[in-house]
Design a protein around this motif. Sequence first.
Motif: not given
Length: 340
Positions: A216-218, A237-241, A258-259, A209
Motif C-alpha cells: 500500500k502507498l500511504s 496513492l491509498d484513498p486515505h493516504g 479522503t486524501v 505500481k
Amino acid sequence: MKDVIVHPGPQVEIIDSPIPHPGADQLVIKVVVSGSNPKDWKAPEWWKISANSGDDIAGIVHSVGENVFEFKPGDRVAAFHEMGTPGGSYAEYALAWQHTTFHIPKKTTFEEAATLPLAAMTAAIGLHARLRLPEPWLPAASPIPLVVYGGSSAVGAFALKFAARANIHPLIVVAGNGASYVETLIDRSKGDTIVDYREGNDAVVSGIKDALKGAKLSYAFDAVSEKGSYQNIIQVLDPHGNITLVLSGKEYKEIPKTVAQSLANVGSAHGDNKDFAYIYFRYMARGLHEGWFKGHPPEVVPGGLGGIQQALKNLKDGKASAVKYVFRIADTEGAKSASL
Ligand SMILES: NC(=O)c1ccc[n+]([C@@H]2O[C@H](COP(=O)([O-])OP(=O)(O)OC[C@H]3O[C@@H](n4cnc5c(N)ncnc54)[C@H](OP(=O)(O)O)[C@@H]3O)[C@@H](O)[C@H]2O)c1
C-alpha cells in the motif's frame, strides 16, 4: 553595497543600497555565495513586485543583534533569509534571523552551503512536519513506501537525503534527466527505484505500481506539483493516504477529499515552524560535518550578481537539472569584496 532588484521578466537591476542593520534577533551576513530558487523569478512575476528575491545565504557574520548568542562576527554561516522582506541574499550583505542561521563545518564550501537553506528546509518540512514521517534520529523500524516526485530537483533530492537517513524505504523516485544523480541518493538493496517521467503518464503510473509490488502507498512527496504529477500520484496513492505538495495558490481539485493534502511551505520556518526550523538547520550542519548530508550540486554562474538574470531565466525555462545555480559575490563587477 551592491544590491539586486529582480523585476518581472526576469529582469535584473543592480543598484547601490546601504548595508542593513540587524534587529535584536538577527544577523547581518557578508554574503560570499548566494543561492537561487525558482520562486526568485516567480514572485516578482506573479505578484508584480520588484525586490531582492534571493533567500539563500552563505557567508561570514558581519554584525549581530543584541539577543544573538550563537554567532559572532567572523563566523562562517549559511542562512535562510525571510522571504518577502528586505535584506535578501542577492547583495554584498544580507539579513537573517538567528534561528534560520547555522554554522558551516570547516570542510563545507560556501558554494555547497548556499544550495541548502530554502530547498533543504522545504524538504524537511514536507517530510517530517507535513507527512509526519519518522525523524532521522528515530528511524523507521519497518518499510514505509514513499513516492518522491521530482527526485532530482533540489527539494526532491533533499527529501531523499532526509528519508534515507530516517530509514524510509522503498523510495520510489520519479525523475528524468537527473536520474544519474538520483541513483547516488537511493539504495536499491532496500527496494528503492527510479521511474522515468519522460516515458509519459501511463508509464509513470505503471512504474510506481510495479515498484510497490502490491504494497500500500500511504505517502507521497510531490516536489513538482504540476505537469500531471499529482494526477499520476493519486492513481496509486491509498484513498486515505497523505500527499504533500509544493505549489501554493492553486487548488488540487483532482485529489480525493479522503486524501490528507498539505503544503510543504518553507515560509513556515519564519512562522508556525520556527522551532522545527531551528532544530533542523542545526541538524543539517551536523550532517554536513559527519558526511551523511550534502548540498545540491552547485553550478557557479559567471559574473556574480551580474549572472542572476541568466540563471533565473534558465530556471524559468526549465533548464536546471539536478543543479543549483549559485553566485560568488566577489565575481560581481564593482563589488567592494572583489577588490579586498
Ligand atoms: N512551497 C514552498 O515553500 C516551496 C519551496 C521550495 C520550492 N518550491 C517549488 O518547488 C518546485 C521545485 O523547486 P526546486 O528548487 O527543487 O526546483 P529545481 O531543482 O529547479 O527543479 C528542477 C528539477 O525538476 C525536475 N522536473 C521537472 N519536471 C518534472 C516532472 N514532470 N517530473 C519529475 N521531475 C521533474 C527536473 O528533473 P530532471 O532533471 O530529472 O528531468 C529538474 O531536476 C518549484 O516549483 C518551486 O517553486 C516551493
